[in-house]
Motif scaffolding. Structure first.
Motif, PDB file in Angstrom:
ATOM      1  N   ALA A 122     -34.486 -72.785 -10.737  1.00  0.00           N
ATOM      2  CA  ALA A 122     -34.706 -73.932 -11.598  1.00  0.00           C
ATOM      3  C   ALA A 122     -33.489 -74.180 -12.370  1.00  0.00           C
ATOM      4  N   THR A 123     -33.117 -73.622 -13.355  1.00  0.00           N
ATOM      5  CA  THR A 123     -32.132 -73.877 -14.227  1.00  0.00           C
ATOM      6  C   THR A 123     -30.680 -73.633 -13.369  1.00  0.00           C
ATOM      7  N   ARG A 124     -29.877 -74.588 -13.592  1.00  0.00           N
ATOM      8  CA  ARG A 124     -28.446 -74.554 -12.880  1.00  0.00           C
ATOM      9  C   ARG A 124     -27.245 -73.899 -13.861  1.00  0.00           C
ATOM     10  N   ALA A 125     -26.769 -72.660 -13.432  1.00  0.00           N
ATOM     11  CA  ALA A 125     -25.750 -72.138 -14.065  1.00  0.00           C
ATOM     12  C   ALA A 125     -24.586 -72.748 -13.925  1.00  0.00           C
ATOM     13  N   VAL A 126     -24.399 -73.459 -12.539  1.00  0.00           N
ATOM     14  CA  VAL A 126     -23.437 -74.372 -12.201  1.00  0.00           C
ATOM     15  C   VAL A 126     -24.164 -75.760 -11.746  1.00  0.00           C
ATOM     16  N   ASP A 127     -23.655 -76.814 -12.306  1.00  0.00           N
ATOM     17  CA  ASP A 127     -24.357 -77.975 -12.005  1.00  0.00           C
ATOM     18  C   ASP A 127     -23.616 -79.165 -11.455  1.00  0.00           C
ATOM     19  N   ALA A 128     -23.367 -79.014 -10.088  1.00  0.00           N
ATOM     20  CA  ALA A 128     -22.813 -80.425  -9.363  1.00  0.00           C
ATOM     21  C   ALA A 128     -21.381 -80.534  -9.854  1.00  0.00           C
ATOM     22  N   ILE A 129     -20.206 -79.478  -9.734  1.00  0.00           N
ATOM     23  CA  ILE A 129     -19.013 -79.569  -9.791  1.00  0.00           C
ATOM     24  C   ILE A 129     -18.110 -79.937  -8.899  1.00  0.00           C
ATOM     25  N   ASP A 130     -17.247 -80.680  -8.897  1.00  0.00           N
ATOM     26  CA  ASP A 130     -16.236 -81.071  -8.181  1.00  0.00           C
ATOM     27  C   ASP A 130     -14.898 -80.998  -8.870  1.00  0.00           C
ATOM     28  N   MET A 131     -13.815 -80.030  -8.214  1.00  0.00           N
ATOM     29  CA  MET A 131     -12.551 -79.987  -8.655  1.00  0.00           C
ATOM     30  C   MET A 131     -11.573 -79.310  -7.541  1.00  0.00           C
ATOM     31  N   THR A 132     -10.207 -79.712  -7.554  1.00  0.00           N
ATOM     32  CA  THR A 132      -9.400 -79.317  -6.769  1.00  0.00           C
ATOM     33  C   THR A 132      -8.218 -78.572  -7.655  1.00  0.00           C
ATOM     34  N   ILE A 133      -7.928 -77.299  -7.244  1.00  0.00           N
ATOM     35  CA  ILE A 133      -6.731 -76.585  -7.796  1.00  0.00           C
ATOM     36  C   ILE A 133      -5.888 -76.444  -6.744  1.00  0.00           C
ATOM     37  N   GLU A 134      -4.622 -76.807  -7.309  1.00  0.00           N
ATOM     38  CA  GLU A 134      -3.543 -76.879  -6.481  1.00  0.00           C
ATOM     39  C   GLU A 134      -2.787 -75.675  -6.214  1.00  0.00           C
ATOM     40  N   PRO A 135      -2.363 -75.661  -5.064  1.00  0.00           N
ATOM     41  CA  PRO A 135      -1.410 -74.087  -4.882  1.00  0.00           C
ATOM     42  C   PRO A 135      -0.416 -73.841  -5.969  1.00  0.00           C
ATOM     43  N   GLY A 136      -0.256 -72.677  -6.321  1.00  0.00           N
ATOM     44  CA  GLY A 136       0.810 -72.315  -7.577  1.00  0.00           C
ATOM     45  C   GLY A 136       0.324 -73.077  -8.832  1.00  0.00           C
ATOM     46  N   GLU A 137      -0.915 -73.435  -9.105  1.00  0.00           N
ATOM     47  CA  GLU A 137      -1.343 -73.877 -10.328  1.00  0.00           C
ATOM     48  C   GLU A 137      -1.973 -72.747 -11.289  1.00  0.00           C
ATOM     49  N   PHE A 138      -1.544 -72.742 -12.365  1.00  0.00           N
ATOM     50  CA  PHE A 138      -2.444 -72.055 -13.419  1.00  0.00           C
ATOM     51  C   PHE A 138      -3.559 -72.844 -14.022  1.00  0.00           C
ATOM     52  N   PHE A 139      -4.663 -72.451 -13.668  1.00  0.00           N
ATOM     53  CA  PHE A 139      -5.801 -73.377 -13.891  1.00  0.00           C
ATOM     54  C   PHE A 139      -6.851 -72.638 -14.745  1.00  0.00           C
ATOM     55  N   SER A 140      -7.407 -73.142 -15.779  1.00  0.00           N
ATOM     56  CA  SER A 140      -8.171 -72.486 -16.710  1.00  0.00           C
ATOM     57  C   SER A 140      -9.544 -73.085 -16.745  1.00  0.00           C
ATOM     58  N   LEU A 141     -10.608 -72.389 -16.369  1.00  0.00           N
ATOM     59  CA  LEU A 141     -11.975 -72.600 -16.808  1.00  0.00           C
ATOM     60  C   LEU A 141     -12.282 -72.135 -18.336  1.00  0.00           C
ATOM     61  N   LEU A 142     -12.709 -73.304 -19.194  1.00  0.00           N
ATOM     62  CA  LEU A 142     -12.498 -73.260 -20.812  1.00  0.00           C
ATOM     63  C   LEU A 142     -14.060 -73.765 -21.159  1.00  0.00           C
ATOM     64  N   GLY A 143     -14.536 -72.767 -21.749  1.00  0.00           N
ATOM     65  CA  GLY A 143     -15.816 -73.113 -22.420  1.00  0.00           C
ATOM     66  C   GLY A 143     -16.791 -72.099 -22.840  1.00  0.00           C
ATOM     67  N   PRO A 144     -17.702 -72.333 -23.851  1.00  0.00           N
ATOM     68  CA  PRO A 144     -18.455 -71.288 -24.753  1.00  0.00           C
ATOM     69  C   PRO A 144     -19.213 -70.292 -23.661  1.00  0.00           C
TER      70      PRO A 144
END
Ligand code: ADP
Ligand code: ADP
Length: 226
Positions: A16-38
């Motif tokens: 029922a509830t979506r812990a993750v809801d229809a996300i799209d993103m590309t993380i590039e090679p060698g990138e420092f990429f953060s997922l930020l949120g409560p």
């Protein structure tokens, strides 16, 4: 280091509830990429799906072009670091760091060399024979980091790795981790609920809220958002 492509990914644990809801993103090679949120916004779930520990309910995650759910676990080549370090408590620093290499069946001499190099990179040369319980929190996290990088991963996944450390140590570890990541050139995905930390460390940040991406951008773009 590898590109991570996340396309139309949702995760529902109970149908029922979506812990993750229809996300799209590309993380590039060698990138420092953060997922930020409560807390509860879906950061860890996203990280676990990138690791291949959880199957997306919908959508696909490609790492280096391959659907991660179809890559056998021993060929995923990802390092993971957790808030609670997750070291083997009854094994020495050397054995903890050697673990992934033993699993891969490397020869004893090759393992010793790689373990020495990894421990040197996290400034723990001389601590090989200690037990985790004999180390400070910061030292334990550096062992966990050495264990993650020793396999020369294509991707390093970090789930609140500095969350258990006091503020001062945290700042020096932020600097160390960022330096190490750039030196290795590894793609790094970093989970945090601390905006200041994400702004200080990241090349780009995805801001999550209730399973959705609110914004993706550089620290300057995120800081200046209306
Ligand atoms: P975050 O890492 O941002 O704190 P999580 O990805 O851990 O968020 O959790 C997102 C949502 O999914 C929360 O509502 C959480 O309760 C739920 N959730 C996470 N793991 C599970 C699980 N194994 N079973 C059921 N629900 C879960
Ligand atoms: P032992 O009980 O053989 O002395 P440790 O106490 O050093 O092992 O290890 C701590 C725990 O981690 C043990 O329960 C062990 O089975 C477990 N473990 C070993 N390898 C892995 C692994 N690859 N992933 C997760 N847990 C593991």
């Amino acid at each position: 280091s590898a590109r991570i492509e996340i396309a139309g990914v949702s995760k529902s644990y109970d149908g029922a509830t979506r812990a993750v809801d229809a996300i799209d993103m590309t993380i590039e090679p060698g990138e420092f990429f953060s997922l930020l949120g409560p807390s509860g916004c879906g950061k860890t779930t996203t990280l676990r799906m990138i690791a291949g520990f959880e199957m997306p309910s919908e959508g696909i995650i490609r790492v280096g072009g391959a659907d991660i759910t179809r890559v056998p676990a021993h060929k995923r080549d990802m390092g993971m670091v957790f808030q609670n370090y997750a070291l083997f408590p009854h094994r020495t620093v050397r054995e903890n760091v050697a673990f992934g290499l033993r699993m891969r069946g490397l020869a004893r001499a090759a393992i010793a060399k790689k373990v020495d190099e990894a421990l040197a990179m996290v400034a723990l040369t001389g601590f090989e024979d200690r037990m985790p319980g004999q180390l400070s929190g910061g030292q334990q996290q550096r062992v966990a980091l050495a264990r993650a990088i020793v396999i020369e991963p294509r991707v390093l996944l970090c789930d609140e790795p500095l969350g258990a450390l006091d503020k001062k140590l945290r700042q020096s570890m932020q600097f160390e981790l960022k330096q190490l990541q750039k030196k290795l050139g590894v793609t790094l995905v970093f989970v945090t609920h601390d905006q200041e930390e994400a702004l200080a460390m990241s090349d780009r940040i995805a801001v999550l809220s209730r399973g959705k991406i609110e914004q993706v951008g550089t620290p300057v773009e995120i800081y200046d958002r209306p």
